[in-house]
Design a protein around this motif. Structure first.
Motif, PDB file in Angstrom:
ATOM      1  N   SER A  18      16.311 -27.279   1.744  1.00 21.28           N
ATOM      2  CA  SER A  18      16.590 -26.088   2.391  1.00 21.28           C
ATOM      3  C   SER A  18      15.876 -24.636   2.376  1.00 21.28           C
ATOM      4  O   SER A  18      15.228 -24.566   1.224  1.00 21.28           O
ATOM      5  CB  SER A  18      17.969 -25.962   2.419  1.00 21.28           C
ATOM      6  N   VAL A  19      15.597 -24.223   3.582  1.00 21.00           N
ATOM      7  CA  VAL A  19      14.868 -22.887   3.180  1.00 21.00           C
ATOM      8  C   VAL A  19      15.857 -21.926   3.764  1.00 21.00           C
ATOM      9  O   VAL A  19      16.575 -22.135   4.592  1.00 21.00           O
ATOM     10  CB  VAL A  19      13.712 -22.954   4.327  1.00 21.00           C
ATOM     11  N   PRO A  20      15.929 -20.733   3.057  1.00 21.49           N
ATOM     12  CA  PRO A  20      16.792 -19.802   3.399  1.00 21.49           C
ATOM     13  C   PRO A  20      16.604 -19.183   4.758  1.00 21.49           C
ATOM     14  O   PRO A  20      15.459 -19.248   5.393  1.00 21.49           O
ATOM     15  CB  PRO A  20      16.333 -18.504   2.390  1.00 21.49           C
ATOM     16  N   ASP A  21      17.658 -18.710   5.441  1.00 24.34           N
ATOM     17  CA  ASP A  21      17.540 -18.035   6.695  1.00 24.34           C
ATOM     18  C   ASP A  21      16.473 -16.978   6.869  1.00 24.34           C
ATOM     19  O   ASP A  21      16.204 -16.256   6.229  1.00 24.34           O
ATOM     20  CB  ASP A  21      18.905 -17.771   7.283  1.00 24.34           C
ATOM     21  N   PHE A  23      13.479 -16.827   6.500  1.00 22.11           N
ATOM     22  CA  PHE A  23      12.425 -16.943   5.403  1.00 22.11           C
ATOM     23  C   PHE A  23      11.095 -16.581   5.924  1.00 22.11           C
ATOM     24  O   PHE A  23      10.289 -15.885   5.433  1.00 22.11           O
ATOM     25  CB  PHE A  23      12.645 -18.154   4.528  1.00 22.11           C
ATOM     26  N   PHE A  24      10.511 -17.305   7.000  1.00 20.05           N
ATOM     27  CA  PHE A  24       9.303 -17.047   7.594  1.00 20.05           C
ATOM     28  C   PHE A  24       9.135 -16.191   8.608  1.00 20.05           C
ATOM     29  O   PHE A  24       8.010 -15.842   9.357  1.00 20.05           O
ATOM     30  CB  PHE A  24       8.974 -18.607   8.233  1.00 20.05           C
ATOM     31  N   ASP A  25      10.110 -15.125   8.814  1.00 18.39           N
ATOM     32  CA  ASP A  25      10.191 -14.378   9.635  1.00 18.39           C
ATOM     33  C   ASP A  25       8.925 -13.226   9.516  1.00 18.39           C
ATOM     34  O   ASP A  25       8.062 -12.838  10.198  1.00 18.39           O
ATOM     35  CB  ASP A  25      11.380 -13.600  10.002  1.00 18.39           C
ATOM     36  N   ASN A  26       8.868 -12.768   8.140  1.00 18.15           N
ATOM     37  CA  ASN A  26       7.903 -11.823   7.819  1.00 18.15           C
ATOM     38  C   ASN A  26       7.099 -12.308   6.706  1.00 18.15           C
ATOM     39  O   ASN A  26       6.718 -11.463   5.797  1.00 18.15           O
ATOM     40  CB  ASN A  26       8.546 -10.459   7.499  1.00 18.15           C
ATOM     41  N   PHE A  27       7.034 -13.494   6.625  1.00 19.83           N
ATOM     42  CA  PHE A  27       6.224 -14.245   5.505  1.00 19.83           C
ATOM     43  C   PHE A  27       4.879 -13.753   5.221  1.00 19.83           C
ATOM     44  O   PHE A  27       4.333 -13.499   4.380  1.00 19.83           O
ATOM     45  CB  PHE A  27       6.206 -15.757   5.762  1.00 19.83           C
ATOM     46  N   ALA A  28       3.935 -13.578   6.433  1.00 16.79           N
ATOM     47  CA  ALA A  28       2.742 -13.312   6.482  1.00 16.79           C
ATOM     48  C   ALA A  28       2.444 -11.897   6.044  1.00 16.79           C
ATOM     49  O   ALA A  28       1.551 -11.562   5.033  1.00 16.79           O
ATOM     50  CB  ALA A  28       2.155 -13.305   7.898  1.00 16.79           C
ATOM     51  N   GLU A  29       3.176 -10.939   6.390  1.00 17.76           N
ATOM     52  CA  GLU A  29       3.358  -9.451   5.963  1.00 17.76           C
ATOM     53  C   GLU A  29       3.617  -9.272   4.433  1.00 17.76           C
ATOM     54  O   GLU A  29       2.914  -8.761   3.532  1.00 17.76           O
ATOM     55  CB  GLU A  29       4.473  -8.736   6.702  1.00 17.76           C
TER      56      GLU A  29
END
Length: 120
Positions: A18-21, A23-29
């Protein structure tokens, strides 16, 4: 029972990862902030002298090759046309010679020979 069935029996069909909610929203920044800052240096490197000379020489050689092939093709075309004209003339001469030879062998004069050709 195959291996897939054994694995399903032992572990089930549930996804155990599972991945936290969000998690990938601002991953690049976040990833870019963790990178060390580096100054970009652009260096213009001159090619070696032999490379600078190679390009014009290659272009000149290519142009000479194209010119040589073009003139060769045109000269061969003229020579082939001359050969065809010569071969047509030679064929007509040999055909005339063979007709004369047949007429002499058959002891026919020209009038009898042409009368024979006209009848058939």
């Amino acid at each position: 029972m195959n291996e897939d069935d054994k694995l399903k029996e032992r572990f089930g069909n549930a996804n155990h990862f599972s991945v936290p909610d969000k998690f990938f929203d601002n991953f690049a920044e976040q990833f870019m902030q963790q990178l060390p800052a580096q100054e970009v240096q652009i260096r213009h490197v001159k090619p070696a002298a032999w490379r600078r000379l190679l390009k014009p020489v290659a272009v000149a050689a290519g142009l000479m090759l194209v010119a040589a092939l073009t003139t060769t093709l045109f000269w061969n075309k003229d020579a082939q046309e001359a050969d065809m004209n010569t071969s047509d003339t030679a064929y007509k001469q040999s055909q005339d010679y063979s007709i004369n030879q047949m007429a002499n062998y058959a002891m026919l004069d020209n009038e009898e020979f042409y009368r024979y050709l006209a009848d058939n």
